[in-house]
Write a protein that holds these residues in place. Sequence first.
Motif, PDB file in Angstrom:
ATOM      1  N   SER A  45       0.825  -1.213   0.000  1.00 51.62           N
ATOM      2  CA  SER A  45       0.000   0.000   0.000  1.00 51.62           C
ATOM      3  C   SER A  45       0.858   1.261   0.000  1.00 51.62           C
ATOM      4  N   ILE A  46       2.111   1.133   0.428  1.00 49.02           N
ATOM      5  CA  ILE A  46       3.034   2.272   0.403  1.00 49.02           C
ATOM      6  C   ILE A  46       3.810   2.306  -0.903  1.00 49.02           C
ATOM      7  N   ILE A  47       4.313   1.147  -1.311  1.00 52.51           N
ATOM      8  CA  ILE A  47       5.243   1.139  -2.438  1.00 52.51           C
ATOM      9  C   ILE A  47       4.556   1.385  -3.779  1.00 52.51           C
ATOM     10  N   ILE A  48       3.317   0.939  -3.941  1.00 52.76           N
ATOM     11  CA  ILE A  48       2.634   1.153  -5.224  1.00 52.76           C
ATOM     12  C   ILE A  48       2.401   2.639  -5.486  1.00 52.76           C
ATOM     13  N   PRO A  49       1.825   3.403  -4.536  1.00 54.35           N
ATOM     14  CA  PRO A  49       1.704   4.848  -4.783  1.00 54.35           C
ATOM     15  C   PRO A  49       3.066   5.538  -4.940  1.00 54.35           C
ATOM     16  N   LEU A  50       4.075   5.068  -4.198  1.00 55.11           N
ATOM     17  CA  LEU A  50       5.402   5.668  -4.292  1.00 55.11           C
ATOM     18  C   LEU A  50       6.003   5.446  -5.676  1.00 55.11           C
ATOM     19  N   MET A  51       5.913   4.211  -6.189  1.00 62.12           N
ATOM     20  CA  MET A  51       6.401   3.923  -7.538  1.00 62.12           C
ATOM     21  C   MET A  51       5.644   4.740  -8.575  1.00 62.12           C
ATOM     22  N   PHE A  52       4.342   4.860  -8.370  1.00 60.20           N
ATOM     23  CA  PHE A  52       3.513   5.612  -9.312  1.00 60.20           C
ATOM     24  C   PHE A  52       3.945   7.074  -9.369  1.00 60.20           C
ATOM     25  N   CYS A  53       4.239   7.643  -8.232  1.00 60.73           N
ATOM     26  CA  CYS A  53       4.694   9.045  -8.189  1.00 60.73           C
ATOM     27  C   CYS A  53       6.043   9.208  -8.888  1.00 60.73           C
ATOM     28  N   ILE A  54       6.951   8.260  -8.667  1.00 59.68           N
ATOM     29  CA  ILE A  54       8.258   8.321  -9.338  1.00 59.68           C
ATOM     30  C   ILE A  54       8.077   8.267 -10.852  1.00 59.68           C
ATOM     31  N   LEU A  55       7.194   7.383 -11.308  1.00 59.33           N
ATOM     32  CA  LEU A  55       6.961   7.241 -12.745  1.00 59.33           C
ATOM     33  C   LEU A  55       6.283   8.485 -13.322  1.00 59.33           C
ATOM     34  N   LEU A  56       5.361   9.078 -12.579  1.00 60.54           N
ATOM     35  CA  LEU A  56       4.728  10.316 -13.041  1.00 60.54           C
ATOM     36  C   LEU A  56       5.770  11.410 -13.262  1.00 60.54           C
ATOM     37  N   PHE A  57       6.756  11.463 -12.395  1.00 66.29           N
ATOM     38  CA  PHE A  57       7.788  12.498 -12.480  1.00 66.29           C
ATOM     39  C   PHE A  57       8.768  12.234 -13.624  1.00 66.29           C
ATOM     40  N   THR A  58       9.060  10.970 -13.888  1.00 67.45           N
ATOM     41  CA  THR A  58      10.124  10.641 -14.846  1.00 67.45           C
ATOM     42  C   THR A  58       9.623  10.387 -16.260  1.00 67.45           C
ATOM     43  N   THR A  59       8.293  10.294 -16.471  1.00 67.69           N
ATOM     44  CA  THR A  59       7.758  10.083 -17.813  1.00 67.69           C
ATOM     45  C   THR A  59       7.246  11.400 -18.395  1.00 67.69           C
ATOM     46  N   THR A  60       6.838  11.347 -19.668  1.00 70.89           N
ATOM     47  CA  THR A  60       6.341  12.567 -20.333  1.00 70.89           C
ATOM     48  C   THR A  60       4.850  12.466 -20.642  1.00 70.89           C
ATOM     49  N   SER A  61       4.170  11.508 -20.009  1.00 73.62           N
ATOM     50  CA  SER A  61       2.721  11.381 -20.154  1.00 73.62           C
ATOM     51  C   SER A  61       2.163  10.806 -18.863  1.00 73.62           C
ATOM     52  N   TRP A  62       1.057  11.397 -18.415  1.00 74.20           N
ATOM     53  CA  TRP A  62       0.471  10.916 -17.172  1.00 74.20           C
ATOM     54  C   TRP A  62       0.021   9.462 -17.297  1.00 74.20           C
ATOM     55  N   PHE A  63      -0.435   9.091 -18.496  1.00 72.12           N
ATOM     56  CA  PHE A  63      -0.990   7.752 -18.658  1.00 72.12           C
ATOM     57  C   PHE A  63       0.097   6.681 -18.783  1.00 72.12           C
ATOM     58  N   GLU A  64       1.296   7.075 -19.155  1.00 71.04           N
ATOM     59  CA  GLU A  64       2.392   6.105 -19.245  1.00 71.04           C
ATOM     60  C   GLU A  64       2.613   5.391 -17.904  1.00 71.04           C
ATOM     61  N   ALA A  65       2.538   6.161 -16.827  1.00 61.77           N
ATOM     62  CA  ALA A  65       2.744   5.573 -15.496  1.00 61.77           C
ATOM     63  C   ALA A  65       1.701   4.499 -15.211  1.00 61.77           C
ATOM     64  N   VAL A  66       0.465   4.715 -15.681  1.00 63.57           N
ATOM     65  CA  VAL A  66      -0.591   3.719 -15.494  1.00 63.57           C
ATOM     66  C   VAL A  66      -0.246   2.432 -16.236  1.00 63.57           C
ATOM     67  N   LEU A  67       0.220   2.574 -17.492  1.00 57.28           N
ATOM     68  CA  LEU A  67       0.591   1.397 -18.280  1.00 57.28           C
ATOM     69  C   LEU A  67       1.723   0.618 -17.622  1.00 57.28           C
ATOM     70  N   PHE A  68       2.712   1.334 -17.115  1.00 54.48           N
ATOM     71  CA  PHE A  68       3.840   0.673 -16.456  1.00 54.48           C
ATOM     72  C   PHE A  68       3.369  -0.132 -15.246  1.00 54.48           C
ATOM     73  N   MET A  69       2.502   0.455 -14.441  1.00 52.77           N
ATOM     74  CA  MET A  69       2.039  -0.218 -13.237  1.00 52.77           C
ATOM     75  C   MET A  69       1.158  -1.420 -13.578  1.00 52.77           C
ATOM     76  N   ILE A  70       0.325  -1.284 -14.629  1.00 49.02           N
ATOM     77  CA  ILE A  70      -0.495  -2.427 -15.045  1.00 49.02           C
ATOM     78  C   ILE A  70       0.402  -3.561 -15.528  1.00 49.02           C
ATOM     79  N   ASN A  71       1.409  -3.225 -16.331  1.00 51.05           N
ATOM     80  CA  ASN A  71       2.310  -4.235 -16.890  1.00 51.05           C
ATOM     81  C   ASN A  71       3.038  -5.003 -15.783  1.00 51.05           C
ATOM     82  N   VAL A  72       3.625  -4.271 -14.845  1.00 53.22           N
ATOM     83  CA  VAL A  72       4.382  -4.943 -13.787  1.00 53.22           C
ATOM     84  C   VAL A  72       3.430  -5.650 -12.820  1.00 53.22           C
ATOM     85  N   GLY A  73       2.223  -5.109 -12.641  1.00 47.59           N
ATOM     86  CA  GLY A  73       1.241  -5.756 -11.779  1.00 47.59           C
ATOM     87  C   GLY A  73       0.810  -7.105 -12.334  1.00 47.59           C
ATOM     88  N   VAL A  74       0.575  -7.165 -13.646  1.00 48.55           N
ATOM     89  CA  VAL A  74       0.216  -8.427 -14.295  1.00 48.55           C
ATOM     90  C   VAL A  74       1.338  -9.448 -14.116  1.00 48.55           C
TER      91      VAL A  74
END
Length: 701
Positions: A176-205
């Motif tokens: 519950s801590i690490i998923i939002p934390l990873m999501f925030c890191i990805l939001l900062f390092t990518t150039t699209s808000w939705f990219e972070a969603v795709l990354f999290m879905i991919n690694v979650g699967v």
Amino acid sequence: MERAIKQMLKWRGAVLALFLGGTILCGVLTTMVGINYDLVDYLPDEAPSTIALDVMNESYDKAVPNVRVMVRDVSIPQALSYKEEIAAVDGVEDVIWLDDQVNIQVPLEIQSAKTVEDYYKDGNALFSVTVADENQEQTLEAIRAIIGEEGAMSGNPVDTVNAQITTDVEIQHMMSIIIPLMFCILLFTTTSWFEAVLFMINVGVAIIINMGTNLIFGEISFITNTTGAILQLACSMDYAIFLLERFEDARAEGLAPLDAMSKAVAGSATSILSSGLTTVVGFVALVAMRFKIGPDMGYVLAKGIAISLLTTLVFMPCMTICCYKWIDKTAHRSFMPSFEKLAKGTNRVKRLVTIGVAVLLIPCFLAQHQISYMYGTSGMASPDSQVAMDREAIEDLFGQSSTFALMVPRGNRAYEQELNDRLKDLPEVSSVLSYVENAGKSIPEAYVPKDQLSQLNSDEYTRMVITARLPSESNETFSFVEKVRNMAEEYYPGAYHLAGESVNVYDMKDTITADSIKVNAIAIGAIAVILLFTFHSFSLPILLLLTIESSIYINMAVPYFTDQTLNYIGYLIISSVQLGATVDYAILFANRYFENRTSMVKSEAAFRTIQGTAGSILTSAGIMTSAGLVLGFVSTNGVISQLGILIARGAVLSAILVLVFLPTLLTTLEGLIRKTTKKQEFYPENQKTGKELEPCKTPTN
């Protein structure tokens, strides 16, 4: 290859349905995977203590005492009443107290003070309880209800149950801590808000499929269960990031989305697979351990990385093609800096850092071999937990204690008596419970009550239960184990068996220590071979591994210089995890450096490489560091918490050395690299960058 990829993308609906169906199925299967909390089960089958336990389980109905239970402020009659209540609990096989050692009808003042105080002191009673392996949690809960919150319990079953209770809760808390934390890191390092969603879905699967397919192993250790998902997330996120970067580059060239993704998958597959392979090899090296925690963790993590590679190269492209319009709609400017100042600063200090690393390397290498280690479960509970406080309360009043079971062949009462007497004379021993001690060597077995006889004599063995004033784990305890084994060997060469928690820990220490050199050698050797074929170079694998191994040496030296006791399991695992997971930083840096070196002089190539790779390396290191810190600060289990801190510190050190130490190695030792590397072009040093000149090629050997 691109044609096959396009065909896959055309069937993207079926691919997505297949993966999502597999994810749902594996989500259900995850609940069926057994979790083992007892580290003793992971000792090698051929370990003496493992054989001893098997023999004892076959020969005796009851095990040796494994829990100490203290009741405060009681009289002798009250203590006897507590003993009866505890003995009546389901799962309690036996309870030993003062009345089993001396005649309590005789005034205690004229009894052996040392013996009395081992069981009854200052109005407090201490019972030695044997708890069965089954349903230990319910058994301990029932004992706790009898003795109340003022009472105390300690022992291996208490540690195991505590690990079971806390781990289940902590995994949910950590995620519950690490998923939002990873999501925030990805939001900062990518150039699209939705990219972070795709990354999290991919690694979650990938994580859910890996967890569900763990059912093929039947059960996994709680250490693997707690760390597996987080390590898989931290180690494999880069693959999807790298793929999407290639996709965006291809679209920037004007290619249609389908063509751009085909080109991205084809162009990145080799790099992603080689990067994943080094991580897989690092984890597979754990399989070589005789201590079965290594294979348990190695198989699960290696499988997890392989599944992550599959989802990245198959599931992620199909999902992205379905969602690329959302990527476009949520595009934003890059929040990542240019890293030009970092590159300039790194260039200024890289030689100083290199000298510092060179100076530290030998002391750090030596320091990691001087660390104080723990091998068993005694250090797992956090200092402020009830388990730790109960153990401290019992030891403060009654001292430390360990129980051993020595089984020797029946038939020679003279040998039994002589060995029994020698054991009693050992300064560490507080009591010996045996047939010759309690019944007498001249008393026929027919005159001994059957329930007492069955505890001491079986068809083949007679058992001596030794209680020693020693902790479950220490150098003195290990020395005592050797002493008892040597003594038994004199009378019964190769025919005796010694069991007990401390004996398990002794064999654990012996096994794990022997594993360390083998595991590290396999990991380093296998990764070196991969790097050899990746770079077509004999020298580059050495330089890249030197960079990462230096960070590992520094990481492992910190506990020594901070006077910290380290769990050896954490040390053994981190050596493979840090090497396998962070050598990717060095591979990325070296690849980019040699790309730049074809058109730049080496100083500028180093500068541009630092600037160009810092974002990717720091993002990856940031994800791994965050994952490690969550493990370190959330988990109350000592092994997992220490492992998390080691992972976090290792990721930071690896990133720093790759960005600062490795550039100096590559530029300073270029002469050696030229002579030992094939198929690599080098821009002439005597030319200015940008001139239309043919790069000079390294002569091939």
